[in-house]
Scaffold this motif. Sequence first.
Motif, PDB file in Angstrom:
ATOM      1  N   LEU A 185      -0.242 145.606  90.336  1.00 22.39           N
ATOM      2  CA  LEU A 185      -0.254 145.325  88.903  1.00 22.39           C
ATOM      3  C   LEU A 185      -1.552 145.814  88.258  1.00 22.39           C
ATOM      4  O   LEU A 185      -1.545 146.338  87.146  1.00 22.39           O
ATOM      5  CB  LEU A 185      -0.065 143.824  88.675  1.00 22.39           C
ATOM      6  CG  LEU A 185       0.371 143.366  87.291  1.00 22.39           C
ATOM      7  CD1 LEU A 185       1.550 144.164  86.771  1.00 22.39           C
ATOM      8  CD2 LEU A 185       0.707 141.882  87.317  1.00 22.39           C
ATOM      9  N   CYS A 192      -5.321 145.383  82.309  1.00 25.12           N
ATOM     10  CA  CYS A 192      -5.293 144.102  83.022  1.00 25.12           C
ATOM     11  C   CYS A 192      -6.638 143.844  83.693  1.00 25.12           C
ATOM     12  O   CYS A 192      -7.112 144.645  84.500  1.00 25.12           O
ATOM     13  CB  CYS A 192      -4.172 144.127  84.056  1.00 25.12           C
ATOM     14  SG  CYS A 192      -4.102 142.682  85.120  1.00 25.12           S
ATOM     15  N   SER A 220      -4.900 139.759  87.624  1.00 23.02           N
ATOM     16  CA  SER A 220      -3.469 139.713  87.913  1.00 23.02           C
ATOM     17  C   SER A 220      -3.156 138.489  88.757  1.00 23.02           C
ATOM     18  O   SER A 220      -4.007 137.978  89.483  1.00 23.02           O
ATOM     19  CB  SER A 220      -3.026 140.987  88.646  1.00 23.02           C
ATOM     20  OG  SER A 220      -3.746 141.150  89.857  1.00 23.02           O
ATOM     21  N   ARG A 276       9.901 142.635  85.998  1.00 26.15           N
ATOM     22  CA  ARG A 276       9.130 142.285  87.195  1.00 26.15           C
ATOM     23  C   ARG A 276       7.653 142.051  86.891  1.00 26.15           C
ATOM     24  O   ARG A 276       6.873 141.789  87.813  1.00 26.15           O
ATOM     25  CB  ARG A 276       9.255 143.392  88.250  1.00 26.15           C
ATOM     26  CG  ARG A 276      10.666 143.690  88.684  1.00 26.15           C
ATOM     27  CD  ARG A 276      11.335 142.522  89.366  1.00 26.15           C
ATOM     28  NE  ARG A 276      10.666 142.130  90.604  1.00 26.15           N
ATOM     29  CZ  ARG A 276      11.030 141.092  91.332  1.00 26.15           C
ATOM     30  NH1 ARG A 276      12.064 140.330  90.953  1.00 26.15           N
ATOM     31  NH2 ARG A 276      10.384 140.791  92.451  1.00 26.15           N
ATOM     32  N   SER A 277       7.270 142.148  85.655  1.00 27.16           N
ATOM     33  CA  SER A 277       5.880 141.915  85.288  1.00 27.16           C
ATOM     34  C   SER A 277       5.828 141.396  83.864  1.00 27.16           C
ATOM     35  O   SER A 277       6.751 141.609  83.060  1.00 27.16           O
ATOM     36  CB  SER A 277       5.038 143.191  85.427  1.00 27.16           C
ATOM     37  OG  SER A 277       5.496 144.198  84.544  1.00 27.16           O
ATOM     38  N   TRP A 320      -2.197 139.488  83.674  1.00 23.58           N
ATOM     39  CA  TRP A 320      -0.819 139.900  83.872  1.00 23.58           C
ATOM     40  C   TRP A 320      -0.268 139.202  85.119  1.00 23.58           C
ATOM     41  O   TRP A 320      -1.026 138.882  86.029  1.00 23.58           O
ATOM     42  CB  TRP A 320      -0.719 141.420  84.048  1.00 23.58           C
ATOM     43  CG  TRP A 320      -0.896 142.161  82.754  1.00 23.58           C
ATOM     44  CD1 TRP A 320      -2.046 142.278  82.024  1.00 23.58           C
ATOM     45  CD2 TRP A 320       0.107 142.880  82.033  1.00 23.58           C
ATOM     46  NE1 TRP A 320      -1.832 143.026  80.891  1.00 23.58           N
ATOM     47  CE2 TRP A 320      -0.516 143.417  80.870  1.00 23.58           C
ATOM     48  CE3 TRP A 320       1.458 143.140  82.259  1.00 23.58           C
ATOM     49  CZ2 TRP A 320       0.188 144.184  79.948  1.00 23.58           C
ATOM     50  CZ3 TRP A 320       2.155 143.906  81.329  1.00 23.58           C
ATOM     51  CH2 TRP A 320       1.518 144.413  80.190  1.00 23.58           C
ATOM     52  N   ALA A 360       2.856 139.280  88.113  1.00 19.43           N
ATOM     53  CA  ALA A 360       3.970 139.936  88.786  1.00 19.43           C
ATOM     54  C   ALA A 360       4.999 138.890  89.193  1.00 19.43           C
ATOM     55  O   ALA A 360       4.637 137.789  89.615  1.00 19.43           O
ATOM     56  CB  ALA A 360       3.469 140.685  90.022  1.00 19.43           C
TER      57      ALA A 360
END
Length: 245
Positions: A116, A123, A126, A155-156, A217, A219
Amino acid sequence: MNPIVLIPARMAATRLPGKPLADIDGVPMIVRVLRQAEAAGVGPVAVAAGDSAIVEAVQAAGGRAVLTDPDLPSGSDRIVAALAELDPQGRHGVVINLQGDIPFVRPDAIAAVTRLLEAQPSCDLSTVMVAEDDPAERSNPDIPKVVAAMQPDGRSARALYFTRSVLYGDAPVWLHHGIYGFRRAALERFCAAPPSPLEKRERLEQLRALELGLSIWAAVIDEAPISVDNPADLERARAHARTIR
């Protein structure tokens, strides 16, 4: 980015003293976490230990551990202290903070926080989240929730807030799990700042990062890792270990 994985651990857990060395089917919990981190293959792995007994257990298992001040206030402070000893030259630009009480964490969850950071240049930090498995989880204050702006890939997501409060509505509630990937500058800035008002209110350290203006962010992972916080969790972990011998 040259990541390094650091696992903070200390013996003085309030609800389960001596937790890092708790035996899970013949293996200390901290060693199980170490093995999962090594299996992720994202970079070197070390334990940031608050006690010499943890260092000894890790070294006996062939791992690397650094003894840090037992009075450090948080796991993040502990990994910064270990990082200063392990990498004073600043070769590792990304630091993965892996909690020492998730003995069966999947290696791909650890790798996800690294990917990520690679995928999202904006970002700073993460982490991972999983969809609720039971609607009752959304009202459990022991389970932090993520308010997130999901990306088209599903997915994120960009994290907007973290809370222990109840979240309403028909959409899935995302549950947060404590695996963090920090860009090194963000980690240093985070640990240099005092606990923030929202952090103290919700008792969630990651809110300090948001109040500092850092971008978080998350995941999506498909399975929540077993987290060992109390004796009942430990028995659940032991039962799980017997199924995967």
